[in-house]
Design a protein around this motif. Structure first.
Motif, PDB file in Angstrom:
ATOM      1  N   ASP A 132       5.642   4.056   3.058  1.00  0.00           N
ATOM      2  CA  ASP A 132       5.389   5.440   3.458  1.00  0.00           C
ATOM      3  C   ASP A 132       6.298   6.362   2.647  1.00  0.00           C
ATOM      4  N   ASP A 133       5.703   7.059   1.702  1.00  0.00           N
ATOM      5  CA  ASP A 133       6.480   7.842   0.733  1.00  0.00           C
ATOM      6  C   ASP A 133       6.743   9.259   1.244  1.00  0.00           C
ATOM      7  N   GLY A 134       7.398   9.321   2.416  1.00  0.00           N
ATOM      8  CA  GLY A 134       7.814  10.636   2.922  1.00  0.00           C
ATOM      9  C   GLY A 134       6.675  11.408   3.566  1.00  0.00           C
ATOM     10  N   LYS A 151      12.271  10.871   1.911  1.00  0.00           N
ATOM     11  CA  LYS A 151      11.709  11.985   1.116  1.00  0.00           C
ATOM     12  C   LYS A 151      10.699  11.417   0.121  1.00  0.00           C
ATOM     13  N   ARG A 152       9.677  12.203  -0.230  1.00  0.00           N
ATOM     14  CA  ARG A 152       8.646  11.781  -1.184  1.00  0.00           C
ATOM     15  C   ARG A 152       9.289  11.466  -2.538  1.00  0.00           C
ATOM     16  N   LYS A 153       9.046  10.283  -3.106  1.00  0.00           N
ATOM     17  CA  LYS A 153       9.622   9.914  -4.404  1.00  0.00           C
ATOM     18  C   LYS A 153       8.534   9.771  -5.466  1.00  0.00           C
ATOM     19  N   SER A 155      -9.469  14.987  -4.345  1.00  0.00           N
ATOM     20  CA  SER A 155      -8.157  14.651  -4.892  1.00  0.00           C
ATOM     21  C   SER A 155      -7.003  15.351  -4.220  1.00  0.00           C
ATOM     22  N   THR A 156      -5.863  14.661  -4.294  1.00  0.00           N
ATOM     23  CA  THR A 156      -4.634  15.213  -3.720  1.00  0.00           C
ATOM     24  C   THR A 156      -3.910  16.031  -4.774  1.00  0.00           C
ATOM     25  N   ASP A 157      -3.474  15.384  -5.818  1.00  0.00           N
ATOM     26  CA  ASP A 157      -2.701  16.095  -6.851  1.00  0.00           C
ATOM     27  C   ASP A 157      -3.607  16.924  -7.742  1.00  0.00           C
ATOM     28  N   ASN A 158      -3.033  17.888  -8.452  1.00  0.00           N
ATOM     29  CA  ASN A 158      -3.789  18.653  -9.454  1.00  0.00           C
ATOM     30  C   ASN A 158      -4.141  17.711 -10.598  1.00  0.00           C
ATOM     31  N   ILE A 168       0.849  -1.192   0.000  1.00  0.00           N
ATOM     32  CA  ILE A 168       0.000   0.000   0.000  1.00  0.00           C
ATOM     33  C   ILE A 168       0.890   1.250   0.000  1.00  0.00           C
ATOM     34  N   PRO A 169       1.042   1.903  -1.180  1.00  0.00           N
ATOM     35  CA  PRO A 169       1.836   3.131  -1.209  1.00  0.00           C
ATOM     36  C   PRO A 169       1.062   4.252  -0.529  1.00  0.00           C
ATOM     37  N   CYS A 170       1.714   4.992   0.350  1.00  0.00           N
ATOM     38  CA  CYS A 170       1.020   6.026   1.115  1.00  0.00           C
ATOM     39  C   CYS A 170       1.777   7.328   1.220  1.00  0.00           C
ATOM     40  N   LEU A 171       1.022   8.436   1.009  1.00  0.00           N
ATOM     41  CA  LEU A 171       1.553   9.767   1.293  1.00  0.00           C
ATOM     42  C   LEU A 171       0.528  10.463   2.172  1.00  0.00           C
ATOM     43  N   ASN A 172       0.842  10.605   3.465  1.00  0.00           N
ATOM     44  CA  ASN A 172      -0.068  11.264   4.406  1.00  0.00           C
ATOM     45  C   ASN A 172      -1.462  10.655   4.392  1.00  0.00           C
ATOM     46  N   GLU A 173      -1.562   9.389   4.772  1.00  0.00           N
ATOM     47  CA  GLU A 173      -2.845   8.681   4.820  1.00  0.00           C
ATOM     48  C   GLU A 173      -3.176   8.226   6.234  1.00  0.00           C
ATOM     49  N   ALA A 174      -2.727   9.008   7.238  1.00  0.00           N
ATOM     50  CA  ALA A 174      -2.956   8.615   8.640  1.00  0.00           C
ATOM     51  C   ALA A 174      -4.444   8.394   8.928  1.00  0.00           C
ATOM     52  N   TYR A 208     -14.328  15.215 -14.586  1.00  0.00           N
ATOM     53  CA  TYR A 208     -13.046  15.633 -15.183  1.00  0.00           C
ATOM     54  C   TYR A 208     -12.019  14.519 -15.044  1.00  0.00           C
ATOM     55  N   ARG A 209     -12.112  13.731 -13.907  1.00  0.00           N
ATOM     56  CA  ARG A 209     -11.157  12.629 -13.747  1.00  0.00           C
ATOM     57  C   ARG A 209     -11.450  11.538 -14.770  1.00  0.00           C
ATOM     58  N   LYS A 210     -12.746  11.256 -14.970  1.00  0.00           N
ATOM     59  CA  LYS A 210     -13.153  10.191 -15.900  1.00  0.00           C
ATOM     60  C   LYS A 210     -12.642  10.518 -17.289  1.00  0.00           C
ATOM     61  N   ASP A 254      -4.564   1.441  -2.888  1.00  0.00           N
ATOM     62  CA  ASP A 254      -4.224   2.763  -2.371  1.00  0.00           C
ATOM     63  C   ASP A 254      -4.539   2.864  -0.880  1.00  0.00           C
ATOM     64  N   GLY A 255      -3.915   3.859  -0.251  1.00  0.00           N
ATOM     65  CA  GLY A 255      -4.074   4.021   1.201  1.00  0.00           C
ATOM     66  C   GLY A 255      -5.053   5.114   1.587  1.00  0.00           C
ATOM     67  N   ASP A 256      -5.794   5.626   0.583  1.00  0.00           N
ATOM     68  CA  ASP A 256      -6.677   6.767   0.886  1.00  0.00           C
ATOM     69  C   ASP A 256      -8.148   6.369   1.018  1.00  0.00           C
ATOM     70  N   GLY A 257      -8.377   5.066   1.176  1.00  0.00           N
ATOM     71  CA  GLY A 257      -9.758   4.636   1.444  1.00  0.00           C
ATOM     72  C   GLY A 257     -10.620   4.493   0.202  1.00  0.00           C
ATOM     73  N   GLN A 258     -10.045   4.692  -0.985  1.00  0.00           N
ATOM     74  CA  GLN A 258     -10.848   4.577  -2.220  1.00  0.00           C
ATOM     75  C   GLN A 258     -11.052   3.120  -2.619  1.00  0.00           C
ATOM     76  N   HIS A 259     -10.153   2.235  -2.200  1.00  0.00           N
ATOM     77  CA  HIS A 259     -10.264   0.816  -2.570  1.00  0.00           C
ATOM     78  C   HIS A 259     -10.766   0.010  -1.367  1.00  0.00           C
TER      79      HIS A 259
HETATM   80  N1  GTP Z   1      -0.608  11.888  -4.833  1.00  0.00           N
HETATM   81  C1  GTP Z   1       0.399  11.151  -4.409  1.00  0.00           C
HETATM   82  N2  GTP Z   1       0.095   9.955  -3.838  1.00  0.00           N
HETATM   83  C2  GTP Z   1       1.123   9.219  -3.432  1.00  0.00           C
HETATM   84  C3  GTP Z   1       2.481   9.635  -3.554  1.00  0.00           C
HETATM   85  N3  GTP Z   1       3.237   8.684  -3.037  1.00  0.00           N
HETATM   86  C4  GTP Z   1       2.395   7.719  -2.619  1.00  0.00           C
HETATM   87  N4  GTP Z   1       1.111   8.048  -2.859  1.00  0.00           N
HETATM   88  C5  GTP Z   1      -0.055   7.212  -2.575  1.00  0.00           C
HETATM   89  O1  GTP Z   1      -0.496   6.681  -3.826  1.00  0.00           O
HETATM   90  C6  GTP Z   1      -1.887   6.348  -3.743  1.00  0.00           C
HETATM   91  C7  GTP Z   1      -2.612   6.948  -4.936  1.00  0.00           C
HETATM   92  O2  GTP Z   1      -2.527   8.342  -4.857  1.00  0.00           O
HETATM   93  P1  GTP Z   1      -3.820   9.268  -5.031  1.00  0.00           P
HETATM   94  O3  GTP Z   1      -3.375  10.663  -4.815  1.00  0.00           O
HETATM   95  O4  GTP Z   1      -4.906   8.737  -4.197  1.00  0.00           O
HETATM   96  O5  GTP Z   1      -4.131   9.075  -6.572  1.00  0.00           O
HETATM   97  P2  GTP Z   1      -5.561   8.898  -7.246  1.00  0.00           P
HETATM   98  O6  GTP Z   1      -6.397   7.936  -6.494  1.00  0.00           O
HETATM   99  O7  GTP Z   1      -5.304   8.635  -8.673  1.00  0.00           O
HETATM  100  O8  GTP Z   1      -6.143  10.312  -7.145  1.00  0.00           O
HETATM  101  P3  GTP Z   1      -7.268  10.837  -6.166  1.00  0.00           P
HETATM  102  O9  GTP Z   1      -8.561  10.691  -6.854  1.00  0.00           O
HETATM  103  O10 GTP Z   1      -6.718  12.200  -5.985  1.00  0.00           O
HETATM  104  O11 GTP Z   1      -7.233  10.051  -4.878  1.00  0.00           O
HETATM  105  C8  GTP Z   1      -2.381   6.892  -2.400  1.00  0.00           C
HETATM  106  O12 GTP Z   1      -2.405   5.849  -1.437  1.00  0.00           O
HETATM  107  C9  GTP Z   1      -1.292   7.916  -2.018  1.00  0.00           C
HETATM  108  O13 GTP Z   1      -1.174   8.084  -0.631  1.00  0.00           O
HETATM  109  C10 GTP Z   1       2.772  10.888  -4.149  1.00  0.00           C
HETATM  110  O14 GTP Z   1       3.918  11.305  -4.285  1.00  0.00           O
HETATM  111  N5  GTP Z   1       1.705  11.607  -4.575  1.00  0.00           N
END
Ligand code: GTP
Ligand code: MG
Length: 251
Positions: free
Chosen positions: A46-48, A69-71, A223-226, A19-25, A147-149, A96-101
């Protein structure tokens, strides 16, 4: 990291979840707890993070690999691939670690691999008619923002273009990978382009790719990223990987 016995009883494949995670506490404890029901080991990468993701994941029973550091999500998933190889996994599930799956859908992703039908199983948010709907466990919450779709459809079209092996959701990172795939493919894309990199390399290696329907929960905080830079970045990666066929393949 305690070394699990490698002489695993072969009737039961060794299954690891990464489970790749960035701030998913906020979400990680619940995901680790649920995933542990279906796999032999849960590894959180835990990606930083600057929050308590690592600590909470460990308390929930996961092993943690920390990037100081975040990679990027791709680099984090590559660390998961590496850990799966090192620990002799027969199957690697990524989510993913953000609860979407929903971890309760892990068995549906694993079964085509245990049945020897696939090396890569994608959990599709946009199941096609030929996919068996009854696998969907929770009510379909796939309200993927429009817009994501659109972004996902463009990238998926770029991946499918000119190929017989088409998929309906090239961006879903809720996937299962066979040992054969783990030995054949290395992730080199640090960002979200890794999602199509693995697909393109799997297709080039003649590996069997299948899709099963999944539910995907979009949380109000969104969403997290732009999404624009996210989408354009991945679209560029698809074109680059498909145009420049000389990409390195391990085997
Ligand atoms: N955005 C982002 N997520 C990361 C990174 N490194 C690890 N992650 C993890 O990668 C997973 C997918 O990232 P999300 O930002 O959820 O990507 P997504 O589901 O396509 O986009 P959202 O709809 O914004 O959630 C999550 O568990 C993040 O915590 C990073 O550098 N950037
Ligand atoms: Mg997400």
């Amino acid at each position: 990291m305690s070394q699990l016995s490698t002489n695993h009883h072969k009737s039961h494949p060794k299954i690891i979840a990464a489970i790749p995670c960035l701030n998913e506490a906020q979400f990680i404890a619940d995901i680790v707890t649920k995933a542990k029901k279906y796999v032999d080991r849960v590894i959180v990468i835990d990606d930083g993070s600057t929050d308590r993701t690592s600590e909470i994941a460990r308390d929930a029973g996961a092993d943690v690999i920390r990037h100081e550091k975040r990679k990027g999500a791709g680099a984090a998933t590559q660390s998961g691939f590496q850990a799966a190889r090192t620990n002799g996994a027969d199957i690697l599930v990524t989510l993913d670690g953000d609860g979407q799956h929903n971890p309760d859908e892990i068995p549906a992703l694993i079964s085509p691999i245990t049945e020897g039908k696939a090396d890569l199983v994608i959990g599709s948010r946009f199941p096609q008619p030929h996919l068996n709907q009854s696998q969907l466990i929770s009510i379909n919450l796939n309200h993927v923002p429009k817009y994501r779709k659109l972004g996902i459809d463009v990238i998926t079209w770029l991946y499918n273009f000119g190929s017989k092996m088409k998929v309906s959701d090239s961006q879903s990172c809720f996937r299962a990978h066979s040992r054969k795939l783990l030995q054949a493919i290395e992730i080199t894309e640090p960002g979200f382009g890794f999602s199509v990199e693995v697909l393109i390399k799997a297709r080039r290696n003649g590996l069997a790719i299948m899709e099963v329907p999944i539910s995907c929960i979009y949380h109000p905080q969104g969403s997290t990223d732009n999404p624009i830079t996210h989408g354009l970045g991945v679209a560029f990666t698809v074109m680059k990987l498909r145009l420049f066929k000389h990409q390195e393949i391990i085997s």
